[in-house]
Design a protein around this motif. Structure first.
Motif, short mmCIF file in Angstrom:
data_model
loop_
_atom_site.label_atom_id
_atom_site.label_comp_id
_atom_site.label_asym_id
_atom_site.label_seq_id
_atom_site.Cartn_x
_atom_site.Cartn_y
_atom_site.Cartn_z
N PRO A 113 0.84 -1.19 0.00
CA PRO A 113 0.00 0.00 0.00
C PRO A 113 0.88 1.25 0.00
O PRO A 113 2.06 1.17 0.34
CB PRO A 113 -0.78 -0.12 1.31
CG PRO A 113 0.11 -0.91 2.21
CD PRO A 113 0.87 -1.86 1.30
N TRP A 131 -8.25 2.39 -6.91
CA TRP A 131 -7.79 1.07 -6.47
C TRP A 131 -7.92 0.88 -4.97
O TRP A 131 -7.92 -0.25 -4.50
CB TRP A 131 -6.34 0.84 -6.90
CG TRP A 131 -6.09 0.96 -8.35
CD1 TRP A 131 -6.98 0.68 -9.37
CD2 TRP A 131 -4.89 1.39 -8.99
NE1 TRP A 131 -6.40 0.91 -10.58
CE2 TRP A 131 -5.11 1.34 -10.38
CE3 TRP A 131 -3.66 1.80 -8.52
CZ2 TRP A 131 -4.14 1.69 -11.31
CZ3 TRP A 131 -2.68 2.15 -9.43
CH2 TRP A 131 -2.93 2.09 -10.82
N ARG A 132 -7.96 1.98 -4.23
CA ARG A 132 -8.08 1.98 -2.77
C ARG A 132 -6.96 1.16 -2.10
O ARG A 132 -7.19 0.36 -1.22
CB ARG A 132 -9.47 1.51 -2.34
CG ARG A 132 -10.53 2.46 -2.86
CD ARG A 132 -11.95 2.13 -2.48
NE ARG A 132 -12.29 0.75 -2.73
CZ ARG A 132 -12.81 -0.07 -1.81
NH1 ARG A 132 -13.08 0.36 -0.62
NH2 ARG A 132 -13.07 -1.31 -2.10
N ILE A 133 -5.72 1.42 -2.57
CA ILE A 133 -4.55 0.75 -1.99
C ILE A 133 -3.62 1.75 -1.31
O ILE A 133 -2.44 1.48 -1.11
CB ILE A 133 -3.77 -0.09 -3.03
CG1 ILE A 133 -3.23 0.80 -4.15
CG2 ILE A 133 -4.64 -1.20 -3.59
CD1 ILE A 133 -2.20 0.12 -5.05
N ALA A 169 -7.69 -3.91 5.11
CA ALA A 169 -8.39 -4.06 3.83
C ALA A 169 -7.56 -3.47 2.69
O ALA A 169 -7.51 -4.04 1.60
CB ALA A 169 -9.75 -3.37 3.92
N MET A 170 -6.89 -2.35 2.95
CA MET A 170 -6.04 -1.72 1.95
C MET A 170 -4.88 -2.65 1.57
O MET A 170 -4.57 -2.82 0.39
CB MET A 170 -5.52 -0.39 2.51
CG MET A 170 -4.67 0.39 1.58
SD MET A 170 -4.15 1.96 2.31
CE MET A 170 -3.40 1.45 3.83
N MET A 191 -4.84 -5.90 1.81
CA MET A 191 -5.38 -7.04 1.08
C MET A 191 -5.63 -6.66 -0.40
O MET A 191 -5.32 -7.45 -1.30
CB MET A 191 -6.68 -7.54 1.72
CG MET A 191 -6.43 -8.30 3.00
SD MET A 191 -7.92 -8.84 3.88
CE MET A 191 -9.00 -9.37 2.60
N ARG A 192 -6.16 -5.45 -0.63
CA ARG A 192 -6.37 -5.01 -2.02
C ARG A 192 -5.04 -4.85 -2.75
O ARG A 192 -4.93 -5.18 -3.93
CB ARG A 192 -7.17 -3.71 -2.04
CG ARG A 192 -8.64 -3.89 -1.69
CD ARG A 192 -9.45 -2.63 -1.93
NE ARG A 192 -9.08 -1.54 -1.03
CZ ARG A 192 -9.61 -1.34 0.17
NH1 ARG A 192 -10.54 -2.16 0.64
NH2 ARG A 192 -9.21 -0.32 0.91
N LYS A 202 -2.30 -6.58 -2.23
CA LYS A 202 -1.83 -7.93 -2.55
C LYS A 202 -2.61 -8.52 -3.73
O LYS A 202 -2.05 -9.20 -4.60
CB LYS A 202 -1.94 -8.86 -1.33
CG LYS A 202 -0.91 -8.58 -0.27
CD LYS A 202 0.48 -8.88 -0.78
CE LYS A 202 1.52 -8.68 0.30
NZ LYS A 202 2.88 -8.78 -0.24
N LYS A 203 -3.92 -8.26 -3.77
CA LYS A 203 -4.76 -8.75 -4.87
C LYS A 203 -4.32 -8.10 -6.18
O LYS A 203 -4.20 -8.78 -7.21
CB LYS A 203 -6.23 -8.45 -4.57
CG LYS A 203 -7.17 -8.95 -5.62
CD LYS A 203 -7.21 -10.47 -5.63
CE LYS A 203 -8.24 -10.96 -6.64
NZ LYS A 203 -8.10 -12.37 -6.91
N LEU A 204 -4.05 -6.80 -6.16
CA LEU A 204 -3.58 -6.10 -7.35
C LEU A 204 -2.22 -6.65 -7.79
O LEU A 204 -1.95 -6.79 -8.98
CB LEU A 204 -3.52 -4.60 -7.10
CG LEU A 204 -3.32 -3.70 -8.30
CD1 LEU A 204 -4.37 -3.93 -9.37
CD2 LEU A 204 -3.33 -2.24 -7.87
#
Length: 134
Positions: A40, A61-63, A99-100, A102-103, A105-107
């Motif tokens: 992040p 993207w909210r990261i 949550a940030m 996790m997003r 890592k997903k990206l």
């Protein structure tokens, strides 16, 4: 222990297991490296595409979170305010920060697959090379 060096490989530092986030001015190369590392960002854009890149990171993207600044001034705010934001950003128990991360890592997973054999980046480079040869 602190270590100051004149130069280091940026991506190696970001990919190190102890890196938990990245304070960035948001040039595209820095933003891309953070995504590759799955980190992040705390964004502090100054000019040009840094502002739009920060918007992508924070709003789309909210990261990441944007460090507030006064309009037209280099000043960021009281050091206590910045320290508080960094502490919250690195807090492994903060739900919004979790949550940030996790997003992020997903990206990282999504973009990492593009460079694998048959991924979109791999295919585009192959197509580009074929077009150059013909």
């Amino acid at each position: 222990m602190k270590l100051v060096v004149p130069w280091c490989e940026h991506l190696s530092v970001l990919c190190h297991a102890s890196a938990g986030g990245f304070w960035s001015h948001c040039r595209w190369s820095s933003t891309s490296e953070a995504i590759v590392a799955g980190l992040p960002l705390l964004t502090f854009p100054i000019y040009w595409n840094q502002v739009s890149n920060s918007k992508l990171v924070v709003e789309d993207w909210r990261i990441g979170w944007r460090i507030k600044r006064k309009e037209g001034v280099e000043y960021m705010g009281p050091r206590e305010e910045i320290a508080g934001l960094v502490w919250r950003f690195m807090d492994l128990e903060d739900e919004e920060a979790k949550a940030m991360r996790m997003r992020a890592k997903k990206l990282q997973e999504i973009t990492g697959n593009t460079v694998l054999k048959g991924g979109s980046s791999d295919s585009s480079i192959d197509a580009f090379a074929r077009n150059l040869l013909h």
